[in-house]
Write a protein that holds these residues in place. Structure first.
Motif, PDB file in Angstrom:
ATOM      1  N   PHE B 146       0.830  -1.211   0.000  1.00 25.35           N
ATOM      2  CA  PHE B 146       0.000   0.000   0.000  1.00 25.35           C
ATOM      3  C   PHE B 146       0.864   1.259   0.000  1.00 25.35           C
ATOM      4  O   PHE B 146       0.554   2.231  -0.689  1.00 25.35           O
ATOM      5  CB  PHE B 146      -0.945  -0.008   1.214  1.00 25.35           C
ATOM      6  CG  PHE B 146      -2.043  -1.011   1.072  1.00 25.35           C
ATOM      7  CD1 PHE B 146      -3.050  -0.821   0.128  1.00 25.35           C
ATOM      8  CD2 PHE B 146      -2.076  -2.142   1.857  1.00 25.35           C
ATOM      9  CE1 PHE B 146      -4.062  -1.748  -0.019  1.00 25.35           C
ATOM     10  CE2 PHE B 146      -3.088  -3.082   1.713  1.00 25.35           C
ATOM     11  CZ  PHE B 146      -4.080  -2.878   0.769  1.00 25.35           C
ATOM     12  N   ARG B 147       1.958   1.224   0.779  1.00 27.03           N
ATOM     13  CA  ARG B 147       2.777   2.438   0.863  1.00 27.03           C
ATOM     14  C   ARG B 147       3.467   2.725  -0.464  1.00 27.03           C
ATOM     15  O   ARG B 147       3.557   3.868  -0.895  1.00 27.03           O
ATOM     16  CB  ARG B 147       3.819   2.311   1.976  1.00 27.03           C
ATOM     17  CG  ARG B 147       3.201   2.361   3.348  1.00 27.03           C
ATOM     18  CD  ARG B 147       4.246   2.313   4.432  1.00 27.03           C
ATOM     19  NE  ARG B 147       4.952   3.579   4.570  1.00 27.03           N
ATOM     20  CZ  ARG B 147       5.993   3.753   5.379  1.00 27.03           C
ATOM     21  NH1 ARG B 147       6.468   2.751   6.069  1.00 27.03           N
ATOM     22  NH2 ARG B 147       6.569   4.918   5.465  1.00 27.03           N
ATOM     23  N   GLU B 148       3.972   1.663  -1.132  1.00 23.05           N
ATOM     24  CA  GLU B 148       4.668   1.904  -2.391  1.00 23.05           C
ATOM     25  C   GLU B 148       3.678   2.273  -3.492  1.00 23.05           C
ATOM     26  O   GLU B 148       3.934   3.171  -4.296  1.00 23.05           O
ATOM     27  CB  GLU B 148       5.498   0.684  -2.801  1.00 23.05           C
ATOM     28  CG  GLU B 148       6.401   0.987  -3.985  1.00 23.05           C
ATOM     29  CD  GLU B 148       7.362  -0.143  -4.330  1.00 23.05           C
ATOM     30  OE1 GLU B 148       7.389  -1.156  -3.619  1.00 23.05           O
ATOM     31  OE2 GLU B 148       8.082   0.007  -5.334  1.00 23.05           O
ATOM     32  N   LEU B 149       2.509   1.590  -3.498  1.00 23.70           N
ATOM     33  CA  LEU B 149       1.531   1.860  -4.559  1.00 23.70           C
ATOM     34  C   LEU B 149       1.021   3.293  -4.475  1.00 23.70           C
ATOM     35  O   LEU B 149       1.022   4.019  -5.464  1.00 23.70           O
ATOM     36  CB  LEU B 149       0.366   0.875  -4.443  1.00 23.70           C
ATOM     37  CG  LEU B 149      -0.737   1.052  -5.489  1.00 23.70           C
ATOM     38  CD1 LEU B 149      -0.180   0.783  -6.874  1.00 23.70           C
ATOM     39  CD2 LEU B 149      -1.906   0.123  -5.211  1.00 23.70           C
ATOM     40  N   PHE B 150       0.610   3.710  -3.261  1.00 25.95           N
ATOM     41  CA  PHE B 150       0.020   5.051  -3.154  1.00 25.95           C
ATOM     42  C   PHE B 150       1.064   6.132  -2.906  1.00 25.95           C
ATOM     43  O   PHE B 150       0.816   7.298  -3.184  1.00 25.95           O
ATOM     44  CB  PHE B 150      -1.043   5.058  -2.055  1.00 25.95           C
ATOM     45  CG  PHE B 150      -2.221   4.186  -2.398  1.00 25.95           C
ATOM     46  CD1 PHE B 150      -3.053   4.526  -3.462  1.00 25.95           C
ATOM     47  CD2 PHE B 150      -2.477   3.028  -1.689  1.00 25.95           C
ATOM     48  CE1 PHE B 150      -4.123   3.718  -3.794  1.00 25.95           C
ATOM     49  CE2 PHE B 150      -3.546   2.226  -2.021  1.00 25.95           C
ATOM     50  CZ  PHE B 150      -4.369   2.563  -3.074  1.00 25.95           C
ATOM     51  N   GLY B 151       2.230   5.738  -2.383  1.00 25.61           N
ATOM     52  CA  GLY B 151       3.262   6.731  -2.106  1.00 25.61           C
ATOM     53  C   GLY B 151       4.137   7.034  -3.308  1.00 25.61           C
ATOM     54  O   GLY B 151       4.559   8.162  -3.519  1.00 25.61           O
ATOM     55  N   SER B 152       4.438   6.002  -4.119  1.00 24.92           N
ATOM     56  CA  SER B 152       5.319   6.221  -5.262  1.00 24.92           C
ATOM     57  C   SER B 152       4.699   5.768  -6.585  1.00 24.92           C
ATOM     58  O   SER B 152       5.331   5.886  -7.624  1.00 24.92           O
ATOM     59  CB  SER B 152       6.641   5.466  -5.083  1.00 24.92           C
ATOM     60  OG  SER B 152       7.008   5.399  -3.744  1.00 24.92           O
ATOM     61  N   GLY B 153       3.500   5.176  -6.524  1.00 24.70           N
ATOM     62  CA  GLY B 153       2.873   4.693  -7.755  1.00 24.70           C
ATOM     63  C   GLY B 153       3.554   3.480  -8.345  1.00 24.70           C
ATOM     64  O   GLY B 153       3.409   3.204  -9.531  1.00 24.70           O
ATOM     65  N   GLN B 154       4.316   2.760  -7.515  1.00 28.61           N
ATOM     66  CA  GLN B 154       5.079   1.631  -8.039  1.00 28.61           C
ATOM     67  C   GLN B 154       4.813   0.371  -7.225  1.00 28.61           C
ATOM     68  O   GLN B 154       4.312   0.439  -6.112  1.00 28.61           O
ATOM     69  CB  GLN B 154       6.587   1.926  -7.970  1.00 28.61           C
ATOM     70  CG  GLN B 154       6.992   3.130  -8.779  1.00 28.61           C
ATOM     71  CD  GLN B 154       8.439   3.497  -8.548  1.00 28.61           C
ATOM     72  OE1 GLN B 154       9.006   3.167  -7.505  1.00 28.61           O
ATOM     73  NE2 GLN B 154       9.033   4.184  -9.495  1.00 28.61           N
ATOM     74  N   ILE B 155       5.160  -0.789  -7.835  1.00 30.42           N
ATOM     75  CA  ILE B 155       5.180  -2.043  -7.099  1.00 30.42           C
ATOM     76  C   ILE B 155       6.486  -2.727  -7.434  1.00 30.42           C
ATOM     77  O   ILE B 155       6.798  -2.934  -8.617  1.00 30.42           O
ATOM     78  CB  ILE B 155       3.977  -2.934  -7.467  1.00 30.42           C
ATOM     79  CG1 ILE B 155       2.702  -2.330  -6.883  1.00 30.42           C
ATOM     80  CG2 ILE B 155       4.170  -4.339  -6.933  1.00 30.42           C
ATOM     81  CD1 ILE B 155       1.456  -3.067  -7.246  1.00 30.42           C
ATOM     82  N   PHE B 156       7.278  -3.066  -6.418  1.00 24.54           N
ATOM     83  CA  PHE B 156       8.617  -3.616  -6.619  1.00 24.54           C
ATOM     84  C   PHE B 156       9.427  -2.761  -7.583  1.00 24.54           C
ATOM     85  O   PHE B 156      10.176  -3.267  -8.414  1.00 24.54           O
ATOM     86  CB  PHE B 156       8.561  -5.060  -7.111  1.00 24.54           C
ATOM     87  CG  PHE B 156       8.409  -6.041  -5.982  1.00 24.54           C
ATOM     88  CD1 PHE B 156       9.457  -6.285  -5.112  1.00 24.54           C
ATOM     89  CD2 PHE B 156       7.210  -6.690  -5.769  1.00 24.54           C
ATOM     90  CE1 PHE B 156       9.332  -7.173  -4.060  1.00 24.54           C
ATOM     91  CE2 PHE B 156       7.073  -7.576  -4.711  1.00 24.54           C
ATOM     92  CZ  PHE B 156       8.134  -7.815  -3.858  1.00 24.54           C
ATOM     93  N   GLY B 157       9.258  -1.434  -7.497  1.00 25.94           N
ATOM     94  CA  GLY B 157      10.043  -0.540  -8.329  1.00 25.94           C
ATOM     95  C   GLY B 157       9.523  -0.370  -9.747  1.00 25.94           C
ATOM     96  O   GLY B 157      10.065   0.389 -10.529  1.00 25.94           O
ATOM     97  N   MET B 158       8.425  -1.106 -10.112  1.00 25.04           N
ATOM     98  CA  MET B 158       7.859  -0.963 -11.453  1.00 25.04           C
ATOM     99  C   MET B 158       6.695   0.026 -11.381  1.00 25.04           C
ATOM    100  O   MET B 158       5.816  -0.106 -10.536  1.00 25.04           O
ATOM    101  CB  MET B 158       7.293  -2.300 -11.961  1.00 25.04           C
ATOM    102  CG  MET B 158       8.269  -3.434 -11.898  1.00 25.04           C
ATOM    103  SD  MET B 158       9.266  -3.528 -13.369  1.00 25.04           S
ATOM    104  CE  MET B 158       8.071  -4.189 -14.525  1.00 25.04           C
TER     105      MET B 158
END
Lengths: 281, 206
Positions: B146-158
């Motif tokens: 959740f933090r990466e998806l909504f914080g950076s728009g990424q999942i595992f850097g993609m």
């Protein structure tokens, strides 16, 4: 032969001899009531002090040996990683992609300069990278590493203190030794989302094209300006936007750039003249 | 019995959301999924092997220095893990920075050694360690997702949120900056606990 000890189970009388007595002299119990008392070993009780000390010593020795072996066998790989990272940052500062451009393809020479800007003789590339490992004492010793790229640019390592901990970076200057070609800044422990933004490529892009000398040729370095820059400002060529919410870190970067680049002024003055002479000819 | 050691800590006895252990590191390393995964695996290796070692030694350990022995074993394992990370996944070890060293103080590990490994057989203890490590890693990954998806728009850097959605590119979307900060992880942990308890009524306090 040492005498064995036999204890009477009925009264607790202790008899010394090779075998149990036929009859206990105290209570008259037969020999079958006697049991042999085994000598108590020093380490037989796991809560005795001797056992605990022995246990600790053996444990510590085993663990120390294990860690030493692991550290020794992984050392080369770890050092290679650290070296590789530094080389990649230098390549990145020059505006090349470290995935395609190798350090060896881009950099012609690595040197250490003295306070007068002359290269110190006899320093190999390994020495230069060793000097980068501990920039604080390198700078204190009056040694200033520099990397000369094949295209005439130079890369100057910088080192300073942010809000919480060390910050460092690599500044690439164009062959005119005035214009910034690129920069990479990294940090150890600045606040994520605030001060730590200095290590983002968006922030690094702001520096490209900035000049460290003003029109009269005076060294002004590059300043991170709180509140943002304005293209109409006369100092626009020497300023970049500070990090919002990271004022202390931004001040640290400003001080780092100024203090470290200043050390290279003798070198820059000497070579700037040479470079411009070349172009005049 | 063995299988329960492995599956219980995943949900009903999860170290993070039921026992509320290891919260510190689950706030700190969950900004991105990759560091969260590496951290989860590192903790799993350390819990599994510290359980295994302590359980094998349990009959010979003088009870008076029990805690010191645990600390030495755990610290040695953590240093080994740290050395391996530095040698093989250097970029991740840089992101995890001090938190690998701080695995030593992760309550999950000493908690499991003290509560389980010292009284059970090595193989059971090993599985218990793996299970608890997995339970920890699972929660870390959920938070990091959740933090990466909504914080950076990424999942595992993609990048998964299309670039054209962003306001900078004329779209309507922008990343939620708050997601990058540790308090958001605490809020997500709270939400996970909430959902988990409403699904498992036994866990609800009266």
């Amino acid at each position: 032969m040492a005498k064995k000890k036999f204890i009477c189970k009925v009264c607790g009388y202790v008899h010394e001899g090779d075998a149990a007595p036929e009859k206990c002299p105290v209570c008259g119990a037969p020999a079958s009531e006697f049991v042999e008392q085994k000598p108590k070993g020093l380490f037989s009780d796991i809560n005795s002090n001797a056992y605990i000390i022995l246990y600790s010593v053996v444990m510590v020795v085993i663990v120390a040996a294990l860690l030493a072996v692991a550290s020794f066998s992984l050392q080369d790989r770890q050092n290679a990683n650290i070296l590789n990272e530094k080389q990649q940052q230098i390549v990145k500062a020059l505006g090349e992609d470290p995935l395609t451009a190798k350090y060896g393809d881009v950099i012609a020479e690595a040197q250490i300069l003295d306070a007068k800007g002359n290269p110190i003789a006899g320093k190999s590339e390994a020495d230069v990278f060793a000097a980068l490992q501990d920039m604080k004492s390198t700078l204190a010793a009056g040694e200033f590493p520099i990397f000369k790229a094949k295209n005439g640019c130079v890369v100057i390592p910088v080192y300073g203190v942010g809000l919480w901990d060390a910050i460092w970076g690599y500044v690439a200057l164009e062959p005119d030794l005035d214009t910034i070609k690129g920069i990479v800044i990294d940090h150890k422990g600045e606040t994520p989302g605030l001060g730590a933004e200095i290590s983002t490529s968006a922030h690094h892009a702001l520096y490209v094209g900035k000049k460290i000398f003003d029109d009269s040729g005076k060294f002004v370095s590059v300043t991170l300006k709180k509140g943002g820059t304005n293209p109409n400002d006369p100092n626009y060529a020497h300023e970049v936007d500070a990090i919002t919410g990271g004022t202390k870190t931004s001040d640290g970067v400003t001080a780092m750039l100024h203090d470290c680049l200043e050390n290279y002024l003798p070198y820059i003055d000497a070579n700037k003249a040479a470079n411009s002479n070349m172009s005049n000819n | 019995m063995n299988i329960k050691n492995l599956t219980n800590p995943l949900s009903l006895n999860n170290p993070v959301i039921v026992q509320i252990l290891g919260i510190c590191s689950s706030l700190a390393v969950t900004v991105k999924m990759k560091p969260a995964l590496v951290m989860g695996l590192s903790v799993m290796v350390v819990t599994a092997f510290s359980n295994l070692v302590m359980s094998s030694l349990r009959k010979g350990i003088p009870s008076r220095i029990r805690i010191i022995v645990q600390l030495v074993v755990i610290a040695a394992l953590v240093i080994l893990v740290d050395q391996f990370l530095k040698a093989y996944v250097y970029d991740v070890s840089k992101q995890l920075s001090v938190y690998v060293g701080l695995i030593i103080t992760n309550c999950i590990i000493m908690g499991r050694v003290e509560a389980y490994a010292l009284g059970n057989k090595p193989w059971d203890s090993f599985l218990d360690g793996i299970g608890n490590g997995l339970g920890y890693a699972a929660i870390l990954l959920i938070i990091a997702f959740f933090r990466e998806l909504f914080g950076s728009g990424q999942i595992f850097g993609m990048q998964v949120i299309p670039e054209s959605w962003y306001i900078a590119n004329g779209g309507f979307y922008s990343n939620i900056g708050l997601m990058l900060f540790p308090p958001m992880a605490l809020i997500i942990v709270g939400c996970i606990i909430w959902i988990h308890r409403s699904l498992n009524k036994d866990l609800q306090e009266k």
